[in-house]
Enzyme design. Structure first.
Site, PDB file in Angstrom:
ATOM      1  CD  GLU A 163      47.871 -14.386  90.846  1.00 42.94           C
ATOM      2  OE1 GLU A 163      48.264 -15.205  89.876  1.00 42.94           O
ATOM      3  OE2 GLU A 163      46.871 -15.072  91.765  1.00 42.94           O
ATOM      4  CG  ASP A 164      47.090 -14.625  86.702  1.00 42.86           C
ATOM      5  OD1 ASP A 164      46.686 -14.385  87.770  1.00 42.86           O
ATOM      6  OD2 ASP A 164      46.165 -15.247  85.738  1.00 42.86           O
ATOM      7  CG  ASP A 184      39.243  -9.762  90.633  1.00 37.82           C
ATOM      8  OD1 ASP A 184      38.970  -9.223  89.476  1.00 37.82           O
ATOM      9  OD2 ASP A 184      38.353 -10.478  91.316  1.00 37.82           O
ATOM     10  CG  PHE A 219      36.506 -12.147  82.958  1.00 34.25           C
ATOM     11  CD1 PHE A 219      36.715 -12.661  84.313  1.00 34.25           C
ATOM     12  CD2 PHE A 219      36.931 -13.045  82.035  1.00 34.25           C
ATOM     13  CE1 PHE A 219      37.399 -13.846  84.802  1.00 34.25           C
ATOM     14  CE2 PHE A 219      37.452 -14.157  82.557  1.00 34.25           C
ATOM     15  CZ  PHE A 219      37.636 -14.275  83.768  1.00 34.25           C
ATOM     16  NE  ARG A 254      44.973 -21.601  81.644  1.00 35.64           N
ATOM     17  CZ  ARG A 254      44.692 -21.068  82.873  1.00 35.64           C
ATOM     18  NH1 ARG A 254      45.067 -19.982  83.265  1.00 35.64           N
ATOM     19  NH2 ARG A 254      43.907 -21.715  83.437  1.00 35.64           N
TER      20      ARG A 254
HETATM   21  P1  IMP Z   1      41.536 -12.807  93.663  1.00 36.75           P
HETATM   22  O1  IMP Z   1      41.694 -13.839  94.501  1.00 36.75           O
HETATM   23  O2  IMP Z   1      40.013 -12.567  93.551  1.00 36.75           O
HETATM   24  O3  IMP Z   1      42.500 -11.658  93.391  1.00 36.75           O
HETATM   25  O4  IMP Z   1      41.768 -13.434  92.180  1.00 36.75           O
HETATM   26  C1  IMP Z   1      42.724 -13.357  91.548  1.00 36.75           C
HETATM   27  C2  IMP Z   1      42.945 -14.530  90.484  1.00 36.75           C
HETATM   28  O5  IMP Z   1      41.549 -14.634  89.724  1.00 36.75           O
HETATM   29  C3  IMP Z   1      43.873 -14.374  89.263  1.00 36.75           C
HETATM   30  O6  IMP Z   1      45.063 -15.283  89.539  1.00 36.75           O
HETATM   31  C4  IMP Z   1      42.924 -15.053  88.250  1.00 36.75           C
HETATM   32  O7  IMP Z   1      43.213 -16.391  88.029  1.00 36.75           O
HETATM   33  C5  IMP Z   1      41.663 -14.793  88.298  1.00 36.75           C
HETATM   34  N1  IMP Z   1      41.023 -13.615  87.827  1.00 36.75           N
HETATM   35  C6  IMP Z   1      40.732 -12.495  88.305  1.00 36.75           C
HETATM   36  N2  IMP Z   1      40.278 -11.480  87.284  1.00 36.75           N
HETATM   37  C7  IMP Z   1      40.483 -12.224  86.217  1.00 36.75           C
HETATM   38  C8  IMP Z   1      40.097 -11.897  84.859  1.00 36.75           C
HETATM   39  O8  IMP Z   1      39.748 -10.717  84.457  1.00 36.75           O
HETATM   40  N3  IMP Z   1      40.374 -12.786  83.762  1.00 36.75           N
HETATM   41  C9  IMP Z   1      40.969 -13.947  84.094  1.00 36.75           C
HETATM   42  N4  IMP Z   1      41.501 -14.253  85.289  1.00 36.75           N
HETATM   43  C10 IMP Z   1      41.037 -13.599  86.338  1.00 36.75           C
HETATM   44 MG    MG Z   2      45.585 -16.941  88.653  1.00 42.42          MG
END
Ligand code: IMP
Ligand code: MG
Length: 180
Positions: free
Chosen positions: A100-101, A104, A153, A166
């Protein structure tokens, strides 16, 4: 212009990313020595990281892709994870690593882990390049983390805002006026 002008400041430079990726790859290669790793990058955000990670591994691996969507054009998760594209083979008896990138709220990765566990992999672990621990909404601990980042962000190196940025080779904090 590639979008650099919309970045307030660089959080992780190209050089720092290289060394973080090398470090994560070394840890993974050591832990999976003698095994064939099955890597699932979560599209779209992790395509750049995954491309660098697989080339830095010293063990054999296979790759298949999964695409999810939970953000739309925003900076907060909608809370609903939609599978836009599933992987195309069985996970049975495979050593699976989700890539995963950024982690969050934890909603995406906990959803994916629950889903993949039902497919009977031999093992299932998670690697995330970035982690925003302050923002967790569900309890989730990844197995490999590149580095923790503050609650800002960020964009670049695969991470987007509204499908842009990206292609930046570094990771930067997006100017708030872009999304406010
Ligand atoms: P989660 O389900 O809230 O943990 O979200 C994870 C996904 O949210 C990541 O795979 C990203 O695609 C997106 N995401 C969360 N924070 C950021 C950020 O700061 N920049 C860009 N994408 C984010
Ligand atoms: Mg993502």
């Amino acid at each position: 212009m590639n979008g650099e002008q919309d970045v307030a400041y660089t959080l992780v430079s190209e050089e720092e990313i290289k060394s973080i990726v090398a470090d994560v790859a070394a840890r993974i290669s050591k832990d999976y020595e003698g095994k064939n790793l099955f890597i699932i990058p979560v599209l779209k955000g992790s395509f750049v990281f995954a491309a660098d990670l697989v080339r830095a591994l010293s063990i054999p691996c296979s790759v298949d892709f999964l695409a999810v969507s939970s953000y739309g054009a925003g900076t907060k998760t909608s809370g609903n994870v939609r599978i836009m594209k599933d992987i195309s083979c069985t996970l049975e008896d495979k050593d699976v690593l989700i890539v995963e990138d950024i982690l969050d709220s934890g909603v995406t990765l906990s959803f994916l882990c629950e889903m993949f566990k039902t497919r009977k992999p031999k093992s299932l672990k998670v690697c995330t390049l970035f982690d925003k621990p302050e923002r967790r909404r569900v309890d989730f601990t990844p197995d490999y983390v590149g580095c923790s980042v503050p609650d800002e962000f960020i964009v670049g190196y695969g991470l987007d805002y509204d499908e842009k940025y990206r292609n930046l080779p570094f990771v930067g904090v997006l100017k708030p006026e872009i999304y406010q």
